[in-house]
Design a protein around this motif. Sequence first.
Motif, short mmCIF file in Angstrom:
data_model
loop_
_atom_site.label_atom_id
_atom_site.label_comp_id
_atom_site.label_asym_id
_atom_site.label_seq_id
_atom_site.Cartn_x
_atom_site.Cartn_y
_atom_site.Cartn_z
N GLY A 37 17.60 3.38 -35.17
CA GLY A 37 17.22 4.18 -34.01
C GLY A 37 15.62 4.47 -34.25
N ASP A 38 15.64 5.46 -33.50
CA ASP A 38 13.70 5.56 -34.17
C ASP A 38 13.47 7.04 -32.94
OD1 ASP A 38 12.13 6.98 -35.15
OD2 ASP A 38 11.04 4.52 -35.56
N ILE A 39 12.58 7.61 -33.01
CA ILE A 39 12.65 9.51 -32.15
C ILE A 39 10.88 9.89 -32.75
CG2 ILE A 39 13.59 11.13 -31.86
CD1 ILE A 39 15.51 11.51 -33.69
N SER A 40 10.48 9.47 -31.39
CA SER A 40 9.07 9.75 -30.83
C SER A 40 8.61 11.17 -30.39
CB SER A 40 8.67 8.57 -31.14
OG SER A 40 8.14 8.56 -29.22
N PRO A 41 7.64 11.27 -29.65
CA PRO A 41 6.76 12.08 -29.01
C PRO A 41 6.93 11.24 -27.99
CG PRO A 41 5.82 12.61 -30.25
CD PRO A 41 6.52 11.54 -31.20
N TYR A 42 6.77 11.77 -26.80
CA TYR A 42 7.31 10.99 -25.66
C TYR A 42 5.75 9.87 -25.42
CZ TYR A 42 7.25 10.09 -20.28
OH TYR A 42 7.38 9.41 -19.05
N ARG A 43 4.61 10.48 -25.99
CA ARG A 43 3.82 9.08 -25.42
C ARG A 43 3.97 7.91 -25.73
NH1 ARG A 43 2.60 13.19 -29.12
NH2 ARG A 43 1.81 14.39 -26.96
N LYS A 44 4.93 7.68 -27.09
CA LYS A 44 4.87 7.22 -27.93
C LYS A 44 5.85 6.55 -26.97
CE LYS A 44 5.32 4.73 -32.24
NZ LYS A 44 5.36 4.88 -33.34
N GLY A 45 5.91 4.28 -26.78
CA GLY A 45 6.66 3.65 -25.54
C GLY A 45 7.49 3.18 -26.26
N GLU A 46 8.34 2.56 -25.80
CA GLU A 46 9.49 1.78 -26.39
C GLU A 46 9.63 0.57 -27.19
OE1 GLU A 46 12.94 3.29 -22.77
OE2 GLU A 46 11.91 1.21 -22.73
N GLY A 100 26.82 4.36 -23.57
CA GLY A 100 26.26 4.84 -25.26
C GLY A 100 25.61 6.02 -24.30
N TYR A 101 24.93 6.32 -24.01
CA TYR A 101 23.65 7.44 -24.11
C TYR A 101 24.45 7.68 -23.37
CZ TYR A 101 19.63 5.08 -25.83
OH TYR A 101 18.86 4.58 -26.63
N ARG A 102 25.38 7.51 -22.15
CA ARG A 102 26.18 8.38 -21.19
C ARG A 102 26.94 8.65 -21.64
NH1 ARG A 102 30.72 6.54 -17.57
NH2 ARG A 102 31.95 6.25 -20.06
N ARG A 126 11.43 10.89 -27.14
CA ARG A 126 11.83 9.18 -26.53
C ARG A 126 12.70 8.53 -27.92
NH1 ARG A 126 10.06 6.32 -22.79
NH2 ARG A 126 8.04 7.53 -22.43
N LEU A 127 14.01 8.37 -27.66
CA LEU A 127 14.86 7.77 -28.95
C LEU A 127 15.00 6.38 -28.29
CD1 LEU A 127 17.24 8.31 -30.64
CD2 LEU A 127 18.70 8.60 -28.86
N VAL A 128 14.79 6.00 -29.36
CA VAL A 128 15.67 4.04 -29.17
C VAL A 128 16.17 4.08 -29.82
CG1 VAL A 128 14.22 2.19 -28.60
CG2 VAL A 128 13.16 3.85 -27.95
N THR A 129 17.30 2.96 -29.85
CA THR A 129 18.11 2.66 -30.50
C THR A 129 18.59 0.98 -30.45
OG1 THR A 129 19.88 3.45 -29.41
CG2 THR A 129 18.87 4.76 -30.64
N LEU A 130 19.34 0.96 -31.08
CA LEU A 130 19.65 -1.00 -31.38
C LEU A 130 21.64 -0.67 -31.28
CD1 LEU A 130 19.61 -3.82 -31.54
CD2 LEU A 130 19.57 -3.19 -34.33
N ALA A 136 22.20 -4.98 -28.34
CA ALA A 136 21.71 -4.73 -26.87
C ALA A 136 20.49 -3.13 -27.19
CB ALA A 136 22.40 -3.92 -26.07
N VAL A 137 20.13 -2.89 -26.90
CA VAL A 137 17.95 -1.82 -27.37
C VAL A 137 17.77 -1.55 -26.02
CG1 VAL A 137 15.54 -1.98 -28.09
CG2 VAL A 137 17.23 -3.47 -28.83
N ASP A 138 18.12 0.10 -25.81
CA ASP A 138 16.97 0.48 -24.90
C ASP A 138 16.91 1.91 -25.63
OD1 ASP A 138 16.88 0.96 -22.76
OD2 ASP A 138 18.58 1.12 -21.70
N GLY A 139 16.62 2.62 -24.52
CA GLY A 139 15.82 4.08 -24.82
C GLY A 139 16.29 4.88 -23.93
N ALA A 140 16.20 6.23 -24.67
CA ALA A 140 16.30 7.91 -23.15
C ALA A 140 16.02 9.17 -23.65
CB ALA A 140 17.93 7.65 -24.37
N LEU A 141 15.45 10.05 -23.15
CA LEU A 141 14.28 11.06 -22.77
C LEU A 141 15.61 11.88 -23.18
CD1 LEU A 141 12.13 9.78 -20.12
CD2 LEU A 141 11.75 10.07 -22.47
N PHE A 142 14.97 12.69 -24.06
CA PHE A 142 15.73 14.16 -24.03
C PHE A 142 14.57 15.32 -23.96
CE2 PHE A 142 18.82 11.36 -26.54
CZ PHE A 142 19.75 11.61 -25.92
N ARG A 143 14.69 16.37 -23.72
CA ARG A 143 13.65 17.65 -23.78
C ARG A 143 13.74 18.72 -24.38
NH1 ARG A 143 15.56 19.34 -16.92
NH2 ARG A 143 17.33 21.08 -18.51
N THR A 144 13.38 19.36 -24.36
CA THR A 144 12.59 20.60 -26.12
C THR A 144 12.69 21.99 -24.82
OG1 THR A 144 11.03 20.57 -26.08
CG2 THR A 144 12.45 18.96 -27.77
#
Length: 445
Positions: free
Chosen positions: A185-194, A320-322, A170-174, A135-143
């Motif tokens: 997975g990969d991590i990027s600033p919020y402005r980059k899409g999933e 998993g994100y939970r 943003r974190l997006v993982t497989l 499965a592929v999905d993304g999650a948001l974290f804040r700093t």
Amino acid sequence: MPAFTQFHDFIEESPVDIAKLTTFCEHIPDDWVYQATGLSAKATIRRRRLPSDMVLWLVVGMAFFRNEPIAEVARRMNICAEGLADEKLLAKSALTEARKRLGSESMAWLFRQCSNQWGLERYPGDTWHGLQVFAVDGALFRTNDTPELREHFGSGNTSTNRQTPFPMLRLVTLMNVRSHVIVDGDISPYRKGEIPLAKGFMDKLPDNSVTLLDKGFYSAELLLGINKLGDNSHWLIPARKGLKYTLLDKQESNDQLVEMKVSPQARKKNPDLPETWKVRAVTYEVAGKVKTVFTSLPRDKYNAQDVAELYHERWEIELGYRDIKSSMQHNAITLRSKTVDLVYQELWGLVLGYNLVRREASQAAVSHQRAPNEISFKYACQFIASQLKVMAKALSPGNTPKRLAQLRGDLTMLFKENRPRPSRPRAVKISKTRYPINRNAAPLK
């Protein structure tokens, strides 16, 4: 007796005495650690009292002790080259400088080195009709809200021009759905899409697999690319509302072949895309609502009911994100680091720590002939964290297999019970007033 009661009784009544980091070192070879630390931008020849390999373990340890100061995490794990660390060595400034020397590339490399191997491991009964399920999905974290972090990571969208209270990333993982281990997975600033983030690691999908996605990943380029990755690679995604397509079957049914047009914008970005593409549409009913999923799974091999039931497993990546945000971070979704590079480093360490727990739990489950996802992540994480708390006395490396065998025996108390989930009907919350509230006003009498 419930698993959590047994767990807490075990922790309180049983003394713990293990080798330093033996639970983790069995999974991550020393060679991988040394290669990772070799990527440090400020690697030095001289042996420091806070060497990079120990700082790397400190970052992983931060994932298990979110509510404790970093100096206390270092003390618990005895992060020091020789003997117990003194107060000066464990000062906040010294630990911060040590983390800066390590950098984020080392953690990212070690995470991928581990996840690319662990996520594709096979376990008994982990396939669906012979296909591995991902499965592929993304999650948001804040700093923390600092000018540097806000400028780099950006802010979430709001209905007005106001910025969100915290910078977002943003974190997006497989994820392997059956073992819950993250493959990449990969991590990027919020402005980059999933979708752009997902494209960077979809080539990790193996042959004979099916990937579950939510409708936010609807992209002809992404989905058609999965089919071309290998032999018998498929995908499954819900249909978007208002999507136009042409039925290719003469009679309507709950299992049809449809044809859709590829948007001109997508073909402009990738001229290799066809003008149209054909997909299978499976329609089913849940709680009185009709839903449709699109898939590349052929009708002659996989029936519609099995396909519809398979899509429900996409929820496993949400769980998993939970586990990451709730069980590991204790719902503190604001990362503790305050510089850009250390934020990336901390998040890579967090997902690496998550994978370590998942792999250990999976191997413990298999050793008892159970499915990997039958072990409660929350209590397995607490159990392993408790093993890291007592580091004063180290055992010889030869005792590591014996200790891990004991650990996996102890984890049997953490299997989840097969019981129905309680019903929690949705409730309408009271809407907030649009007028400002004067918090200094005198109370009514």
